[in-house]
Design a protein around this motif. Structure first.
Motif, short mmCIF file in Angstrom:
data_model
loop_
_atom_site.label_atom_id
_atom_site.label_comp_id
_atom_site.label_asym_id
_atom_site.label_seq_id
_atom_site.Cartn_x
_atom_site.Cartn_y
_atom_site.Cartn_z
N VAL A 195 1.83 -7.65 -12.46
CA VAL A 195 0.69 -6.76 -12.22
C VAL A 195 0.32 -6.77 -10.74
O VAL A 195 0.08 -5.72 -10.13
N GLN A 196 0.29 -7.95 -10.14
CA GLN A 196 -0.04 -8.05 -8.71
C GLN A 196 1.04 -7.38 -7.86
O GLN A 196 0.74 -6.74 -6.85
N SER A 197 2.29 -7.49 -8.28
CA SER A 197 3.39 -6.81 -7.59
C SER A 197 3.22 -5.29 -7.70
O SER A 197 3.44 -4.56 -6.73
N GLY A 198 2.83 -4.82 -8.87
CA GLY A 198 2.59 -3.40 -9.07
C GLY A 198 1.45 -2.90 -8.21
O GLY A 198 1.51 -1.83 -7.62
N LYS A 199 0.38 -3.70 -8.10
CA LYS A 199 -0.76 -3.31 -7.25
C LYS A 199 -0.34 -3.27 -5.79
O LYS A 199 -0.72 -2.36 -5.06
N ALA A 200 0.45 -4.25 -5.36
CA ALA A 200 0.92 -4.26 -3.97
C ALA A 200 1.76 -3.02 -3.68
O ALA A 200 1.65 -2.42 -2.60
N ALA A 201 2.58 -2.60 -4.64
CA ALA A 201 3.40 -1.40 -4.46
C ALA A 201 2.53 -0.15 -4.35
O ALA A 201 2.78 0.72 -3.52
N VAL A 202 1.49 -0.06 -5.18
CA VAL A 202 0.56 1.08 -5.11
C VAL A 202 -0.17 1.06 -3.77
O VAL A 202 -0.31 2.10 -3.11
N ASP A 203 -0.62 -0.12 -3.36
CA ASP A 203 -1.32 -0.24 -2.07
C ASP A 203 -0.44 0.22 -0.92
O ASP A 203 -0.90 0.88 0.01
N GLU A 204 0.84 -0.12 -0.98
CA GLU A 204 1.78 0.28 0.08
C GLU A 204 1.93 1.80 0.13
O GLU A 204 1.91 2.40 1.20
N ILE A 205 2.04 2.42 -1.03
CA ILE A 205 2.16 3.89 -1.10
C ILE A 205 0.89 4.54 -0.56
O ILE A 205 0.94 5.50 0.21
N VAL A 206 -0.28 4.01 -0.94
CA VAL A 206 -1.55 4.56 -0.50
C VAL A 206 -1.70 4.40 1.02
O VAL A 206 -2.10 5.34 1.71
N ASP A 207 -1.36 3.22 1.54
CA ASP A 207 -1.47 2.99 2.98
C ASP A 207 -0.59 3.97 3.76
O ASP A 207 -1.01 4.55 4.75
N GLN A 208 0.65 4.17 3.29
CA GLN A 208 1.55 5.10 3.96
C GLN A 208 1.05 6.53 3.85
O GLN A 208 1.10 7.29 4.81
N ALA A 209 0.54 6.89 2.68
CA ALA A 209 0.02 8.25 2.48
C ALA A 209 -1.16 8.53 3.41
O ALA A 209 -1.28 9.62 3.95
N ARG A 210 -2.00 7.52 3.62
CA ARG A 210 -3.15 7.70 4.52
C ARG A 210 -2.72 7.85 5.97
O ARG A 210 -3.44 8.42 6.78
N LYS A 211 -1.54 7.36 6.31
CA LYS A 211 -1.02 7.52 7.66
C LYS A 211 -0.34 8.88 7.83
O LYS A 211 -0.24 9.39 8.93
N GLU A 212 0.17 9.43 6.73
CA GLU A 212 0.91 10.69 6.78
C GLU A 212 0.05 11.90 6.41
O GLU A 212 0.53 13.03 6.46
#
Length: 176
Positions: free
Chosen positions: A91-108
């Protein structure tokens, strides 16, 4: 028994000790269930991120599920993602993956404000001004909520988006 109307679980027994024991067991199960299910809520202004997490045709969310061994549920009405897994680490790995996608999306994809009085000059005749900014910076720009908003959405590669934002800010400073 489960009381769906009250959204609760009813524990009854003739023996108070048995009821107390059942309650302790249930509370323990709830603690474990919370470790295996995570509810990630987004602000209303960030609901656009849900479509990024899902991806075109669900491709991104399917990849997330494969990579993290979790299930992801999107609740549009609540602007939330539910992450469920077999283990707390998953679950924590899944959250980290979502956080990574969100962080990148906020940059793009960023939003920048332009004074309402400057919007017509920025967009230009037939959209020529905004199209020039878009092509010069290799990004896509569009006005959000054409009725009463001075917000411009800029999307593209991270470095191009940052450069475009700086160009828009510089243009506004010069315009003012």
């Amino acid at each position: 028994s489960l009381d769906r109307d009250m959204n609760c679980i009813l524990i009854r027994s003739e023996d108070p000790a048995c009821s107390g024991g059942a309650l302790q067991l249930l509370e323990g199960m709830l603690v474990e269930a919370k470790k295996l299910n995570l509810f990630v809520k987004f602000e209303t202004a960030d609901t656009w991120l849900l479509s990024i997490i899902v991806g075109k045709g669900g491709a991104t969310i399917r990849k997330l599920e494969q990579d993290s061994n979790c299930k992801f549920g999107i609740i549009k009405e609540e602007a939330a993602v539910v992450i469920s897994g077999e283990t707390e680490d998953a679950v924590q790995s899944g959250k980290a993956a979502v956080d990574e996608i969100v962080d990148q999306a906020r940059k793009e994809c960023i939003f920048t404000d332009i004074p309402e009085s400057a919007m017509a000059a920025f967009i230009g005749k037939g959209g020529s001004g905004i199209k020039k900014f878009s092509s010069d910076n290799h990004v896509k720009m569009e006005r959000i909520n054409k009725l009463h908003s001075g917000t411009i959405k800029i999307t593209g590669k991270e470095e191009n988006v940052a450069t475009a934002r700086d160009a828009v800010v510089a243009w506004v400073m010069e315009w003012e």
